[in-house]
Design an enzyme around this catalytic site. Structure first.
Site, mmCIF file in Angstrom:
data_model
loop_
_atom_site.group_PDB
_atom_site.id
_atom_site.type_symbol
_atom_site.label_atom_id
_atom_site.label_comp_id
_atom_site.label_asym_id
_atom_site.label_seq_id
_atom_site.Cartn_x
_atom_site.Cartn_y
_atom_site.Cartn_z
ATOM 1 N N HIS A 289 0.726 -11.802 2.212
ATOM 2 C CA HIS A 289 -0.344 -11.080 1.524
ATOM 3 C C HIS A 289 -1.062 -11.916 0.470
ATOM 4 O O HIS A 289 -2.275 -11.781 0.293
ATOM 5 C CB HIS A 289 0.236 -9.820 0.876
ATOM 6 C CG HIS A 289 -0.752 -8.723 0.683
ATOM 7 N ND1 HIS A 289 -0.388 -7.401 0.602
ATOM 8 C CD2 HIS A 289 -2.104 -8.730 0.549
ATOM 9 C CE1 HIS A 289 -1.466 -6.646 0.440
ATOM 10 N NE2 HIS A 289 -2.512 -7.437 0.391
ATOM 11 N N TYR B 181 0.811 -1.215 0.000
ATOM 12 C CA TYR B 181 0.000 0.000 0.000
ATOM 13 C C TYR B 181 0.847 1.271 0.000
ATOM 14 O O TYR B 181 0.353 2.351 -0.315
ATOM 15 C CB TYR B 181 -0.933 0.027 1.201
ATOM 16 C CG TYR B 181 -1.857 -1.165 1.311
ATOM 17 C CD1 TYR B 181 -2.149 -1.962 0.212
ATOM 18 C CD2 TYR B 181 -2.427 -1.504 2.534
ATOM 19 C CE1 TYR B 181 -2.990 -3.062 0.333
ATOM 20 C CE2 TYR B 181 -3.271 -2.596 2.657
ATOM 21 C CZ TYR B 181 -3.543 -3.371 1.564
ATOM 22 O OH TYR B 181 -4.374 -4.459 1.671
#
Length: 234
Positions: free
Chosen positions: A117, A59
């Site tokens: 992730h 991010y």
């Protein structure tokens, strides 16, 4: 995200993890591509009582969160911070290095929760399962040394979880997937202070039992959100 401390939004319950720690059921999510607002994070921490922050290396806002946390005045020990390992850092040594780098960007000495992730890996000459296994060994070591107080996975399918169960020593404490009453941690994302405030107003009412039963019957046994990158191949 199904549960296995830290505090939470005012009146926010916590769910026990498999390792005995408790994760606040409501958190504030962040993301890339306009999914981060400094003022919104500070508002969530100061005005809404949010104590669970969810981010990821992917991010690109870990260092920004450090600034927001400092400005908020909330103590580190009162926070639950989750971040995620991106697939470009998979592998035993890379994983350990990436974890410490995330800690540095966040300005913390440990993570409350560190997640793999994605299930898919792109390492020439190795299967995704092999890479997941050696990555998880590093996660276990980081957990044992106290750099991660809980470890888990994100976006894994049942087949990936079954493989990892065969390959691991420590079973993942968390798998990140109506939510509160079913005992599922929820991470809504918003850059608007007023919407964050609204998201926190979910603890003073309950859905009726018949409504919960109806929602549970809506399962069609397949994913409703299909992500295309990286491809889930095995």
């Amino acid at each position: 995200m199904a549960a296995a401390g830290g505090g939470g939004a005012r009146g926010c319950p916590a769910l026990p993890l498999a390792n005995g720690r408790s994760i606040p059921v409501l958190g504030l999510g962040t993301s890339h591509q306009g999914g981060y607002s400094h003022d919104a994070v500070v508002h969530a921490l100061q005005k809404c009582g949010i104590r669970h922050l969810d981010t990821a290396k992917r991010y690109g806002c870990e260092s920004l969160l450090q600034k927001a946390i400092k400005e908020s005045g909330v103590k580190r020990e009162d926070l639950w911070i989750t971040t995620k390992l991106w697939h470009s850092d998979y592998g035993y040594e890379n994983t350990k290095k990436a974890c410490l780098e995330s800690c540095e960007r966040l300005g913390v000495e440990y993570l409350d929760l560190y997640l793999i992730h994605w299930p898919d890996a792109h390492v020439p000459g190795k299967s995704s399962r092999e890479v997941r296994a050696e990555t998880w060994r590093a996660m276990e070591e980081l957990y044992e040394k106290g750099f991660c107080r809980s470890i888990g996975v994100s976006n894994f399918l049942i087949s990936h979880l079954e493989q990892l169960k065969e390959d691991c020593v420590i079973t993942p404490h968390v798998n990140q997937h109506y939510v509160f009453q079913n005992g599922i941690v929820t991470i809504p994302k918003s850059t608007k202070a007023e919407r964050i405030q609204e998201n926190c107003k979910v603890f003073d009412f309950n859905l009726r039992e018949e409504d919960m039963e109806f929602l549970n019957t809506m399962n069609i046994n397949r994913k409703l959100i299909h992500l295309t990158y990286p491809l889930w191949k095995g």
